[in-house]
Design a protein around this motif. Sequence first.
Motif, mmCIF file in Angstrom:
data_model
loop_
_atom_site.group_PDB
_atom_site.id
_atom_site.type_symbol
_atom_site.label_atom_id
_atom_site.label_comp_id
_atom_site.label_asym_id
_atom_site.label_seq_id
_atom_site.Cartn_x
_atom_site.Cartn_y
_atom_site.Cartn_z
ATOM 1 N N THR A 4 0.728 -1.156 -0.149
ATOM 2 C CA THR A 4 0.134 0.017 -0.065
ATOM 3 C C THR A 4 0.881 1.449 0.127
ATOM 4 O OG1 THR A 4 0.064 -0.124 2.335
ATOM 5 C CG2 THR A 4 -1.986 -1.274 1.264
ATOM 6 N N ALA A 5 0.392 2.168 -1.018
ATOM 7 C CA ALA A 5 1.359 3.221 -0.985
ATOM 8 C C ALA A 5 0.715 4.301 0.117
ATOM 9 C CB ALA A 5 1.143 3.899 -2.496
ATOM 10 N N ARG A 6 1.301 5.575 0.291
ATOM 11 C CA ARG A 6 0.778 6.635 1.016
ATOM 12 C C ARG A 6 -0.418 7.062 0.517
ATOM 13 N NH1 ARG A 6 6.292 10.518 1.851
ATOM 14 N NH2 ARG A 6 7.413 9.064 2.755
ATOM 15 N N ASN A 7 -0.521 7.172 -0.799
ATOM 16 C CA ASN A 7 -1.854 7.389 -1.342
ATOM 17 C C ASN A 7 -2.630 6.267 -1.810
ATOM 18 O OD1 ASN A 7 -3.902 8.426 -3.183
ATOM 19 N ND2 ASN A 7 -2.670 9.973 -3.801
ATOM 20 N N SER A 8 -3.670 5.767 -0.870
ATOM 21 C CA SER A 8 -4.501 4.749 -1.352
ATOM 22 C C SER A 8 -4.941 4.706 -2.588
ATOM 23 C CB SER A 8 -5.699 4.796 -0.064
ATOM 24 O OG SER A 8 -6.489 5.725 -0.503
ATOM 25 N N ASP A 9 -5.039 5.767 -3.350
ATOM 26 C CA ASP A 9 -5.456 5.644 -4.780
ATOM 27 C C ASP A 9 -4.496 5.032 -5.466
ATOM 28 O OD1 ASP A 9 -7.924 6.684 -4.075
ATOM 29 O OD2 ASP A 9 -7.020 8.692 -4.689
ATOM 30 N N PHE A 10 -3.265 4.783 -5.240
ATOM 31 C CA PHE A 10 -2.055 4.382 -5.980
ATOM 32 C C PHE A 10 -1.470 3.165 -5.027
ATOM 33 C CE2 PHE A 10 -2.655 8.677 -7.900
ATOM 34 C CZ PHE A 10 -2.671 8.181 -8.972
ATOM 35 N N PRO A 11 -2.004 2.011 -5.104
ATOM 36 C CA PRO A 11 -1.509 1.052 -4.554
ATOM 37 C C PRO A 11 0.016 0.492 -5.071
ATOM 38 C CG PRO A 11 -3.263 0.053 -5.874
ATOM 39 C CD PRO A 11 -3.101 1.597 -5.602
ATOM 40 N N HIS A 12 0.949 0.076 -4.171
ATOM 41 C CA HIS A 12 2.302 -0.105 -4.716
ATOM 42 C C HIS A 12 2.185 -1.285 -5.782
ATOM 43 C CE1 HIS A 12 4.734 2.661 -2.976
ATOM 44 N NE2 HIS A 12 4.667 2.262 -1.970
ATOM 45 N N ILE A 13 3.171 -1.240 -6.799
ATOM 46 C CA ILE A 13 3.333 -2.070 -7.851
ATOM 47 C C ILE A 13 4.687 -2.741 -7.833
ATOM 48 C CG2 ILE A 13 3.413 -2.601 -10.402
ATOM 49 C CD1 ILE A 13 1.309 -0.161 -10.588
#
Length: 202
Positions: A4-13
Amino acid sequence: MRKTARNSDFPHIYLMMNKPLGAVCATASDSHPTVYSLLDDDKKKQASSAPRGCRLHTVGRLDTESSGLLLLTTDGRFSHHITAPESAIKKTYLVTLKTPVETPAEQEDYIKKSAAGLTLPPDHKAPEQDSAPAHLEWLSATQCRITVTEGKFHEVRRIFLALGNEVIALHRLSIGSLQLDQNLAPGQYRELTQEEILSFKK
């Protein structure tokens, strides 16, 4: 290494790619296709227009004439951990040499000199510098596997130049315990499993 990234709209890839020859690890090039051009449209956008800290990038690089295992991620901490010299994560390559190394004595000389560390000749982007010890395993007179723990510019190619030879093909087989998925054709990629991601925390 959370997904999970800091911004939940952009989950880590987290991706594994079998990088093909001729592709560059850059976002744009006038002379070569980029590794990002091989991605689907959503991931291309993640590489070009996602917010800072969520942008898809390569974990280190492979030069244009090298192929094999390439990681891409949006997770900067994951990327830094793998590439930082102090992490000493092993990277193994299949090397094809221009000049055959025929005799056991010559092959043993290569092994010992690589294990002791070498003075790398200067490259157009790097000065003369010393390499850390590397492990070399012969497969034939012209092919070997070499494992390094650094990421100096053109390091493997320069190791063999220091030994008086020339690399004519270079293919990365593994990073740490993660091996290139043999089901991936050149240019193909897949997501890393959670187990594969967590293997870099061990």
